[in-house]
Design an enzyme around this catalytic site. Structure first.
Site, PDB file in Angstrom:
ATOM      1  N   PHE A 122       0.866  -1.184   0.000  1.00 52.84           N
ATOM      2  CA  PHE A 122       0.000   0.000   0.000  1.00 52.84           C
ATOM      3  C   PHE A 122       0.900   1.231   0.000  1.00 52.84           C
ATOM      4  CE2 PHE A 122      -2.543   3.036   2.726  1.00 52.84           C
ATOM      5  CZ  PHE A 122      -3.699   3.107   1.965  1.00 52.84           C
ATOM      6  N   ALA A 123       0.828   2.016  -1.067  1.00 52.22           N
ATOM      7  CA  ALA A 123       1.756   3.134  -1.205  1.00 52.22           C
ATOM      8  C   ALA A 123       0.989   4.450  -1.157  1.00 52.22           C
ATOM      9  CB  ALA A 123       2.542   2.993  -2.507  1.00 52.22           C
ATOM     10  N   ILE A 342       8.972  -5.318  35.102  1.00 53.58           N
ATOM     11  CA  ILE A 342       8.878  -6.553  35.895  1.00 53.58           C
ATOM     12  C   ILE A 342      10.143  -7.395  35.707  1.00 53.58           C
ATOM     13  CG2 ILE A 342       7.621  -8.773  36.052  1.00 53.58           C
ATOM     14  CD1 ILE A 342       5.056  -7.016  35.340  1.00 53.58           C
ATOM     15  N   HIS A 343      10.688  -7.380  34.499  1.00 58.29           N
ATOM     16  CA  HIS A 343      11.915  -8.132  34.233  1.00 58.29           C
ATOM     17  C   HIS A 343      13.154  -7.454  34.833  1.00 58.29           C
ATOM     18  CE1 HIS A 343       9.550 -10.449  31.342  1.00 58.29           C
ATOM     19  NE2 HIS A 343      10.582 -11.226  31.110  1.00 58.29           N
ATOM     20  N   GLY A 345      16.556  -5.588  35.255  1.00 56.60           N
ATOM     21  CA  GLY A 345      17.703  -5.474  34.337  1.00 56.60           C
ATOM     22  C   GLY A 345      17.561  -6.401  33.141  1.00 56.60           C
ATOM     23  N   GLU A 368      -0.538   3.445  10.091  1.00 50.55           N
ATOM     24  CA  GLU A 368      -1.985   3.438   9.828  1.00 50.55           C
ATOM     25  C   GLU A 368      -2.710   4.503  10.662  1.00 50.55           C
ATOM     26  OE1 GLU A 368      -3.786  -0.270   8.873  1.00 50.55           O
ATOM     27  OE2 GLU A 368      -1.872  -1.166   8.314  1.00 50.55           O
TER      28      GLU A 368
HETATM   29  N1  COS Z   1     -13.814   6.600   4.767  1.00 46.00           N
HETATM   30  C1  COS Z   1     -14.328   7.132   3.615  1.00 46.00           C
HETATM   31  N2  COS Z   1     -14.313   8.459   3.346  1.00 46.00           N
HETATM   32  C2  COS Z   1     -13.754   9.270   4.273  1.00 46.00           C
HETATM   33  C3  COS Z   1     -13.200   8.782   5.475  1.00 46.00           C
HETATM   34  C4  COS Z   1     -13.260   7.391   5.721  1.00 46.00           C
HETATM   35  N3  COS Z   1     -12.759   6.863   6.841  1.00 46.00           N
HETATM   36  N4  COS Z   1     -12.726   9.817   6.185  1.00 46.00           N
HETATM   37  C5  COS Z   1     -12.974  10.924   5.457  1.00 46.00           C
HETATM   38  N5  COS Z   1     -13.592  10.586   4.308  1.00 46.00           N
HETATM   39  C6  COS Z   1     -14.062  11.480   3.252  1.00 46.00           C
HETATM   40  C7  COS Z   1     -14.829  12.630   3.859  1.00 46.00           C
HETATM   41  O1  COS Z   1     -16.198  12.275   4.032  1.00 46.00           O
HETATM   42  C8  COS Z   1     -14.640  13.708   2.813  1.00 46.00           C
HETATM   43  O2  COS Z   1     -15.537  13.472   1.753  1.00 46.00           O
HETATM   44  P1  COS Z   1     -16.365  14.693   1.046  1.00 46.00           P
HETATM   45  O3  COS Z   1     -15.310  15.531   0.390  1.00 46.00           O
HETATM   46  O4  COS Z   1     -17.254  13.984   0.085  1.00 46.00           O
HETATM   47  O5  COS Z   1     -17.050  15.402   2.161  1.00 46.00           O
HETATM   48  C9  COS Z   1     -13.226  13.441   2.281  1.00 46.00           C
HETATM   49  O6  COS Z   1     -12.945  12.068   2.594  1.00 46.00           O
HETATM   50  C10 COS Z   1     -12.185  14.306   2.944  1.00 46.00           C
HETATM   51  O7  COS Z   1     -12.311  14.125   4.343  1.00 46.00           O
HETATM   52  P2  COS Z   1     -11.649  15.101   5.407  1.00 46.00           P
HETATM   53  O8  COS Z   1     -11.927  16.519   5.019  1.00 46.00           O
HETATM   54  O9  COS Z   1     -12.020  14.652   6.775  1.00 46.00           O
HETATM   55  O10 COS Z   1     -10.095  14.825   5.102  1.00 46.00           O
HETATM   56  P3  COS Z   1      -8.800  15.398   5.816  1.00 46.00           P
HETATM   57  O11 COS Z   1      -7.825  15.701   4.751  1.00 46.00           O
HETATM   58  O12 COS Z   1      -9.150  16.460   6.811  1.00 46.00           O
HETATM   59  O13 COS Z   1      -8.189  14.115   6.572  1.00 46.00           O
HETATM   60  C11 COS Z   1      -7.751  12.553   8.307  1.00 46.00           C
HETATM   61  C12 COS Z   1      -8.767  13.453   7.544  1.00 46.00           C
HETATM   62  C13 COS Z   1      -6.808  13.348   9.199  1.00 46.00           C
HETATM   63  C14 COS Z   1      -8.584  11.663   9.159  1.00 46.00           C
HETATM   64  C15 COS Z   1      -6.943  11.720   7.326  1.00 46.00           C
HETATM   65  O14 COS Z   1      -6.056  12.548   6.630  1.00 46.00           O
HETATM   66  C16 COS Z   1      -6.129  10.614   7.969  1.00 46.00           C
HETATM   67  O15 COS Z   1      -6.639   9.562   8.334  1.00 46.00           O
HETATM   68  N6  COS Z   1      -4.801  10.817   8.082  1.00 46.00           N
HETATM   69  C17 COS Z   1      -3.897   9.779   8.523  1.00 46.00           C
HETATM   70  C18 COS Z   1      -3.411   8.975   7.372  1.00 46.00           C
HETATM   71  C19 COS Z   1      -2.709   7.753   7.783  1.00 46.00           C
HETATM   72  O16 COS Z   1      -3.241   6.924   8.502  1.00 46.00           O
HETATM   73  N7  COS Z   1      -1.467   7.601   7.317  1.00 46.00           N
HETATM   74  C20 COS Z   1      -0.717   6.438   7.574  1.00 46.00           C
HETATM   75  C21 COS Z   1      -0.166   5.985   6.285  1.00 46.00           C
HETATM   76  S1  COS Z   1      -0.632   4.431   5.796  1.00 46.00           S
HETATM   77  S2  COS Z   1       0.454   3.208   6.852  1.00 46.00           S
END
Ligand code: COS
Length: 386
Positions: A122-123, A342-343, A345, A368
């Site tokens: 997943f990129a 608990i362990h 050293g 995530e």
């Molecule tokens: N599932 C489906 N759609 C979603 C959603 C979800 N869980 N969360 C938000 N959306 C939708 C919203 O409904 C919105 O749609 P509309 O434009 O139609 O209203 C759109 O996506 C944008 O949502 P939002 O404005 O809330 O987006 P943000 O950019 O503010 O981001 C967060 C929200 C912070 C929650 C998001 O950026 C996030 O999860 N960041 C972390 C990412 C992450 O986990 N990175 C790790 C990398 S992978 S290992």
């Protein structure tokens, strides 16, 4: 989608035994060599672990989320590198295709993902886009029937093993709606991998950068065939992934508690077992109660996840998945910290397992979605509802 109770019970028992008989004895190998042996990966294929979440019609096992969490809980009882080999095929790599892919894309990719013959990564993350993926810069420009992709992806789990990527790129203007999700084969011209990341823990887990330099993919490789939906696909995939990670955290917390109890039963100081001292018992009790609370939470949220239409976005369930990830990954951090305490050293010495688990679990609060991102999801949801 779910496996019947009896067959699921047999699968769970097989995974339980596999973890104890095959994976736990290989933990030192993984720690020392920073690799998961190929024979173990082959055994994982034979057990069907790569296809846990893929429906039976595509050659997988077709577990529900609640069932998948139970298997993740079992896999959480050993070095987290083992789970990471299968983790992207079960979760973040495959689920975008399953939730939003066209019938042709599902037919083409899911059977190989389910068998483990194709590892899919997943990129999403980039050097300048981690917690804020809506700002990602990798571009996809349409030229004829192809998109030409350019950019850099960072910390991509399983990239060195991957045959394909579920990759998010900007095909339109700024913000979330300009992002599309692509299926990108790993062996095409213009893709190169960075050097392996040297990490704090989780030895045996493979991550690195993925660089895209004029990579041509057909427009048919956009998941679902419609540009601009990639951000939502990625968010839905992460909701699911967050529950899986929560179950993993509970499994690992349970393992650390077991190691801690065993040590407290064996180690003697002041003429008695240290576990007979109430201050040690207090730490064990706090861990036990928190594990029970976390695991109960995960199972409850997973059942709610299963109750909604597959692949749909339910903001309430999404918020609850964030609650589970926040609570359980912070919880396992506390359990690991007490385990080291608990362990004494010995807890700082690598040959005792708690030292490496302490380092391994630190990642769970980061990937995530960090704890702070989970708090943001929960807080925003509450403020919208009020
Ligand atoms: N599932 C489906 N759609 C979603 C959603 C979800 N869980 N969360 C938000 N959306 C939708 C919203 O409904 C919105 O749609 P509309 O434009 O139609 O209203 C759109 O996506 C944008 O949502 P939002 O404005 O809330 O987006 P943000 O950019 O503010 O981001 C967060 C929200 C912070 C929650 C998001 O950026 C996030 O999860 N960041 C972390 C990412 C992450 O986990 N990175 C790790 C990398 S992978 S290992």
């Amino acid at each position: 989608m779910a496996l019947d109770d009896e067959t699921f019970g047999l699968l769970k028992e097989s995974v339980h035994r596999f973890v104890r008989d095959r994976l736990m004895p290989a933990e030192d190998h993984v720690e020392e060599r920073d690799e998961v042996p190929q024979e173990i990966i082959d055994d994982m294929k034979n057990l069907g672990l790569f296809g846990l979440s893929i429906p039976e019609e595509y050659g997988g096992i077709g577990l529900s989320m609640a069932q998948e969490c139970q298997v993740a809980y079992e896999l959480g009882h050993t070095a987290l590198a083992f789970r990471s080999v299968v983790g992207t095929n079960i979760g973040i790599g495959s689920q975008g295709i399953l939730m939003d892919g066209t019938p042709e894309q599902k037919e083409k990719y899911l059977p190989e993902i389910a068998s483990g013959d194709l590892i899919v990564a997943f990129a999403l993350t980039e050097p300048d886009a981690g917690s804020d993926p809506a700002s990602l810069k990798t571009r996809g420009v349409l030229e004829g029937d192809d998109y030409v992709l350019n950019g850099n992806k960072r910390y991509i789990t399983n990239a060195p093993r991957a045959g394909a990527f579920t990759l998010m790129a900007r095909t339109d203007g700024p913000g979330p709606n300009g992002i599309s999700a692509f299926i990108v084969p790993a062996n095409i011209d213009g893709i190169s991998l960075g050097k392996p990341d040297k990490k704090m823990g989780q030895r045996g887990t493979k991550t690195c950068d993925v660089n895209l330099d004029n990579v041509h993919v057909s427009k048919d490789n956009i998941i679902g065939g419609i540009p601009g939906r990639g951000f939502k696909t990625a968010m839905k995939v992460l909701d699911r992934g967050r529950l899986h990670i929560s179950a993993l955290a509970c499994g690992m917390a349970d393992r650390i508690l077991t190691e801690s109890v065993l040590y407290a039963q064996q180690r003697k100081q002041f003429g008695q077992r240290i576990g007979d001292f109430q201050l040690i018992q207090a730490m064990l009790a706090d861990s036990q109660a928190e594990i029970l609370a976390g695991w109960s939470l995960v199972q409850a949220v997973a059942r709610r996840y299963d109750a909604k239409p597959f692949g749909s976005f339910d903001p309430e369930v999404s918020m609850q998945a964030s609650c589970a990830k926040m609570f359980t990954t912070e919880m396992v951090g506390r359990v690991a910290d007490r385990g080291v305490q608990i362990h004494g050293g010995a807890g700082y010495i690598n040959e005792y397992k708690v030292e490496r688990f302490y380092r391994d679990v630190r990642l769970l609060r980061l990937y995530e979605g960090t704890t702070q991102i989970q708090q943001l999801v929960i807080g925003k949801h509450l403020m919208r509802a009020a």
